[in-house]
Write an enzyme that holds these catalytic residues in place. Structure first.
Site, PDB file in Angstrom:
ATOM      1  N   GLN A  44      -3.102   3.381   4.982  1.00 49.71           N
ATOM      2  CA  GLN A  44      -3.763   2.182   4.233  1.00 49.71           C
ATOM      3  C   GLN A  44      -3.327   0.575   4.627  1.00 49.71           C
ATOM      4  OE1 GLN A  44      -2.153   3.496   0.465  1.00 49.71           O
ATOM      5  NE2 GLN A  44      -4.434   4.046  -0.297  1.00 49.71           N
ATOM      6  N   VAL A  74       0.919  -1.037  -0.037  1.00 44.73           N
ATOM      7  CA  VAL A  74      -0.032   0.006   0.013  1.00 44.73           C
ATOM      8  C   VAL A  74       0.963   1.295   0.036  1.00 44.73           C
ATOM      9  CG1 VAL A  74      -1.859  -1.120   0.996  1.00 44.73           C
ATOM     10  CG2 VAL A  74      -0.171  -0.139   2.433  1.00 44.73           C
ATOM     11  N   SER A  75       0.310   2.511  -0.592  1.00 46.14           N
ATOM     12  CA  SER A  75       1.142   3.577  -0.522  1.00 46.14           C
ATOM     13  C   SER A  75       1.337   3.925   0.617  1.00 46.14           C
ATOM     14  CB  SER A  75       0.540   4.492  -1.556  1.00 46.14           C
ATOM     15  OG  SER A  75       0.594   3.785  -2.775  1.00 46.14           O
ATOM     16  N   THR A  76       0.658   4.354   1.510  1.00 43.17           N
ATOM     17  CA  THR A  76       0.746   5.080   2.790  1.00 43.17           C
ATOM     18  C   THR A  76       0.566   4.149   4.126  1.00 43.17           C
ATOM     19  OG1 THR A  76      -1.625   5.754   2.810  1.00 43.17           O
ATOM     20  CG2 THR A  76      -0.132   7.137   1.591  1.00 43.17           C
TER      21      THR A  76
END
Length: 321
Positions: free
Chosen positions: A27, A22-24
């Site tokens: 998340q 996931v990017s962050t």
């Protein structure tokens, strides 16, 4: 981070190795993990990082975990890479070790003929994409030059701290990405030589291996290995100090000191002490023989470096015999 690791490769020549991203930090990878486990992944690596970044330690660990016949599995292609060039680069690294790649929601499975065909189509599209980007870049530079505009970042020219920090972070990500892309070429040789050999000796042995633009130096190699160790991608013992090779006179003093502290020590026991102290032999080796110890001990004795045993000690020793 490895989330699930039962007995690996037990009774089978193939393992499914999952990768979730996931990017962050806000998340979660729960849905991806569910899909990967349902698909039969026995080992899963989880990461929170931007898809645009190639400096992803957990992805590097997942790739390094793949053995011949294994398949790296993702829920969707964009969880692995945001660009075709990066996707193809990862797949190429897998193919080097005989591994495969599969996306659960996309028609790509390089262990099948259909999947390989889909990959070839993607490769052609990627080459076209690179060519178009080059054309647009050249055209943009020409247009800017014609209007009298000069390239450069205004914030950097003003020495803006935030801009400098951003540039430093970008360079660090690029540095890590370069390490991840090249480590398979040079790290095995480093593992074979360190820490027995010095950084300078290992760098000389590597030459340009994994670094075609310039030969390795001791400082650059040490920095690269320390970074991989910090990221958990290399063994900590690789950065242990190399055994020192003292001058011959120093070796005589050390051997004389060991013998003087315990006159009853055997030659093999003295050799073991020298190895424990990580002192190299006069020829640079790390294993001491009794004959080498005796030769140096005789020289130390001739030089008067070995203290004589007190008369009482010699008498009691002879009585004991």
């Amino acid at each position: 981070m490895v989330l699930h690791r039962p007995e690996e490769h037990a009774g089978t020549s193939m393992a499914l190795i999952g990768y979730a991203r996931v990017s962050t930090e806000d998340q979660e990878t729960i849905s991806q993990l569910d899909e990967l486990k349902a698909a039969g992944c026995r080992v899963i690596f989880e990461e929170k990082a931007s898809g645009a970044s190639r400096a992803r330690p957990e992805l590097a660990k997942a790739i390094a975990h793949v053995q011949r016949g294994d398949i790296l599995v993702v829920a969707r292609i964009d969880r692995l890479a945001r660009s075709l060039s990066h996707l193809l680069e990862v797949i190429e690294r897998l193919e080097v070790v005989g591994g495969h790649f599969k996306s659960l929601r996309d028609p790509i499975d390089t262990s099948t003929p259909q999947g390989k065909f889909a990959l070839q189509v993607l490769g052609a599209a990627a080459e076209l994409e690179r060519a178009l980007i080059r054309e647009r870049t050249v055209a943009g530079l020409k247009a800017a030059k014609a209007r009298g505009r000069v390239g450069g970042n205004p914030a950097l020219k003003r020495r803006d701290p935030e801009a400098i920090a951003q540039l430093s972070a970008i360079r660090d990500r690029q540095y890590m990405a370069d390490l991840l892309a090249s480590m398979e070429a040079w790290l095995p040789k480093v593992r074979a030589l360190r820490p027995t050999k010095s950084w300078g000796s290992v760098a000389k042995s590597l030459g340009r291996l994994g670094s075609p633009d310039q030969p390795w130096t001791a400082d650059r190699l040490s920095r690269a290995v320390r970074r991989l160790v910090a990221e958990g991608l290399a063994e900590p013992e690789l950065i242990n100090p190399a055994p020192r090779k003292p001058p011959k006179d120093d070796i005589l003093l050390v051997i004389a000191g060991i013998k003087g502290a315990d006159p009853n020590l055997s030659l093999r026991a003295i050799a073991a002490r020298l190895e424990d102290l990580r002192i190299r032999t006069p020829r640079g080796g790390t294993t001491w023989s009794a004959s080498s110890v005796k030769a140096l001990l005789d020289r130390a004795d001739q030089a008067g470096l070995v203290p004589s045993s007190p008369p009482q000690e010699r008498t009691s020793s002879s009585k004991a015999q």
